[in-house]
Design an enzyme around this catalytic site. Structure first.
Site, PDB file in Angstrom:
ATOM      1  N   ASP A 149      84.710 -40.698  -8.437  1.00  0.00           N
ATOM      2  CA  ASP A 149      83.405 -40.144  -8.808  1.00  0.00           C
ATOM      3  C   ASP A 149      83.010 -39.081  -7.785  1.00  0.00           C
ATOM      4  OD1 ASP A 149      80.729 -39.652  -9.426  1.00  0.00           O
ATOM      5  OD2 ASP A 149      80.424 -41.704 -10.122  1.00  0.00           O
ATOM      6  N   LYS A 153      75.731 -34.080  -7.203  1.00  0.00           N
ATOM      7  CA  LYS A 153      74.407 -33.676  -6.726  1.00  0.00           C
ATOM      8  C   LYS A 153      74.323 -33.815  -5.208  1.00  0.00           C
ATOM      9  CE  LYS A 153      72.001 -34.870 -11.018  1.00  0.00           C
ATOM     10  NZ  LYS A 153      70.925 -35.670 -11.630  1.00  0.00           N
TER      11      LYS A 153
END
Length: 243
Positions: A149, A153
């Site tokens: 992952d 952000k």
């Protein structure tokens, strides 16, 4: 009788221990819908292919696989397609996959059974805890983490799995000459991986120019990666060797 001072001292100790164990999770267990086949695979094939680590005790890898062979550990194998394919193509290795998402575990179990593989086992648990408490020092020949992952952000970058603390955790697990294999399709994360491993003590980059390696033949091309290639997305592979 226990006095108030002793009780408070105990509470302070417990609080201190919890703070020591606190860490930012690099994953979120998603409540994805499982198919009937995935549910059935965990129920019926789990006893055959899954390793129970609930007690978080050191694992006897040779006993688990019924043989002594080089060990490949993969963290976050997704739906298990490339993981199982690699195990099929390298029967001389034992493959231990760690994944927290139930649909992926169920999918992988189905694939393992379909291929009748005896060199693959699966753990459904937090990989950090498994690495910390269940794998013995100098027990891993290859550790691979493909497309983790990326937490793109800015406020979430601290959740990325590959960081200085993680490398310090896994470093003792490698045998001398063991490989740390990584791949990502997020360039920013690739830069972070390269920086972290370059600075880490006891690891040497296998890339000729000290950056990334060409796409290796031993890493299967997934549908996700094929789609990315069609869209012009890059993929960065890294392999570092434990000194």
């Amino acid at each position: 009788m226990t006095d108030n001072n002793e009780i408070q001292e105990t509470l302070n100790t417990e609080s201190s221990e919890k703070k020591k164990d606190f860490r930012i999770k690099s994953f979120v267990v998603r409540a994805g819908r499982m198919t009937e086949g995935q549910i059935r695979a965990i129920e019926e094939l789990g006893p055959k292919y899954m390793v129970d680590v609930e007690d978080l005790q050191p694992l006897d890898i040779d006993a688990i696989f019924g043989r002594s062979a080089p060990l490949v550990v993969e963290i976050g194998f997704g739906m298990g397609v490339s993981f199982v394919q690699m195990a099929k193509e390298a029967p001389q290795y034992n493959f231990l996959g760690i994944e927290v998402h139930p649909p992926g575990v169920g999918s992988a179990l189905k694939l393992i059974e379909q291929e009748k593989l005896t060199n693959v086992k699966v753990i459904k648990f937090d990989a950090f805890e498994v690495l910390k408490k269940c794998l013995k020092p100098q027990s891993v020949d290859i550790l691979q983490i493909f497309f983790p992952d990326p937490w793109p952000k800015k406020r979430h970058v601290k959740r990325r799995l590959i960081n200085d603390d993680f490398v310090k955790l896994v470093a003792p697990l490698f045998k001398s000459g063991g490989q740390f294999r990584m791949a990502t399709d997020w360039e920013d994360y690739a830069v972070q991986m390269l920086d972290v491993l370059t600075r880490a003590e006891g690891f040497t980059n296998t890339s000729a120019d000290g950056t990334y390696i060409p796409r290796p033949s031993w890493r299967p091309l997934t549908k996700f990666e094929q789609r990315g290639q069609r869209l012009g997305h890059g993929v960065w592979d890294l392999v570092f060797v434990r000194d």
